[in-house]
Motif scaffolding. Sequence first.
Motif, PDB file in Angstrom:
ATOM      1  N   ASN A  79       0.953  -1.126   0.037  1.00  0.00           N
ATOM      2  CA  ASN A  79      -0.006  -0.067  -0.179  1.00  0.00           C
ATOM      3  C   ASN A  79       1.004   1.192  -0.062  1.00  0.00           C
ATOM      4  OD1 ASN A  79      -2.216  -1.461  -0.038  1.00  0.00           O
ATOM      5  ND2 ASN A  79      -2.743  -1.459   2.264  1.00  0.00           N
ATOM      6  N   ALA A  80       1.876   1.223   1.017  1.00  0.00           N
ATOM      7  CA  ALA A  80       2.753   2.485   0.788  1.00  0.00           C
ATOM      8  C   ALA A  80       3.301   2.442  -0.457  1.00  0.00           C
ATOM      9  CB  ALA A  80       3.769   2.125   1.934  1.00  0.00           C
ATOM     10  N   THR A  81       3.883   1.490  -0.926  1.00  0.00           N
ATOM     11  CA  THR A  81       4.606   1.627  -2.129  1.00  0.00           C
ATOM     12  C   THR A  81       3.600   2.302  -3.379  1.00  0.00           C
ATOM     13  OG1 THR A  81       5.987  -0.353  -2.023  1.00  0.00           O
ATOM     14  CG2 THR A  81       5.885   0.469  -4.161  1.00  0.00           C
ATOM     15  N   PHE A  82       2.548   1.784  -3.389  1.00  0.00           N
ATOM     16  CA  PHE A  82       1.553   2.207  -4.546  1.00  0.00           C
ATOM     17  C   PHE A  82       1.064   3.716  -4.224  1.00  0.00           C
ATOM     18  CE2 PHE A  82       0.558  -2.345  -5.792  1.00  0.00           C
ATOM     19  CZ  PHE A  82       1.057  -1.922  -7.017  1.00  0.00           C
ATOM     20  N   SER A  83       1.050   3.985  -2.898  1.00  0.00           N
ATOM     21  CA  SER A  83       0.894   5.273  -2.427  1.00  0.00           C
ATOM     22  C   SER A  83       1.750   6.449  -2.822  1.00  0.00           C
ATOM     23  CB  SER A  83       0.505   5.626  -0.893  1.00  0.00           C
ATOM     24  OG  SER A  83      -0.659   4.747  -0.770  1.00  0.00           O
TER      25      SER A  83
END
Length: 356
Positions: A79-83
């Motif tokens: 999630n953090a990477t895509f965000s």
Amino acid sequence: MKWKEDVHGSTIAFTKGLLRSVYLASMQSDRVRVLNHLIRVGFSDGFAAPVIILLLFALLIARGIWLLPEGYNGEDGLNATFSVLLVVWCMGMVSRCVQPTSRLAACVVTICLFAALSLSSSLAAAASAIDGGDYIDPWLFAIDKFLFPFYDWVAVALAIPNYDALYWLLNHNYNALNWQPFVFIGLTLLWGRIEDLGTFVTAWGLGLLGCILPFHWLPALSPFRYHGIEQDDLPGNMVALPWEFIPVMEGMRDGTIRSMGLESITGMVTVPSFHACAATILSWAFWRYRWVRWPFVLVNVGMALAAVPIGSHYLIDILAGVAVGSLAVVGATALNRPPSKLRTVVSKPRLSLQPV
């Protein structure tokens, strides 16, 4: 230097543009105008097609999440990477709207799209494995024997580690996929054109799409597993992927893996070989720079060949990958052809054969 001026100008333009966009967005009468400008400029120069490809991968991922009992798990960093990618991509798009000629902004957008395509395609492949068809390794092996009867896959794979220099070179050639795209983006930042970046990331997305879509119906374990070759049988091998992807693929197929997350990101596609596909795209991309043209062609030829003994691919996988890469280049070039050229082609008379 030009690139320093570009960095400075893009930074200032981005700051001004961000403040101006926030101000305009707060005014109801200007919201439509801001949105139209974003679409017209931000998605120009070939950056629209990769977003569409991302949406197609998202549909495949959504299907996988629907089929899995526990759906999606992005708390392990996904999630953090895509965000982060989304935020940086938006910043690059805003900068492009304010300064459309900025190569720096185009490079930021390209890197975000490239990373998003790579991650989402791996997730899409994992989703496609959930209820895929039977393994086709016997068919691939039979095709190899028919087309290349002189090639003994097992004998060659076990013999190459005895040649230390050759084995080292093949391992590093195989891993060249990890850094070549960023070298091309850097060269384009210094000397290239924005259109080159858009066409490249479009070709990359089309290549991934062409390799991922058949996987649901054409899954394979790869020659290492098919012939019973273990990692310990190949001392000096720097690539563990041919063995690591199998538990993930089989876990998705038999229900052992119940959710989709970071552990699902692995290269589990055998045919067509994306290494061969990427080698074709990268050779075409670097060809426009004469001083590095031939060195990178040689690197990519080596990368495609190394995919057989290092990446555990059948020979037919390489041929199929080259075909997909060639089609991706043709498709990206056609999609990103300048409008003026398109109009020229359309405006030509249909009957132009005249006696000379």
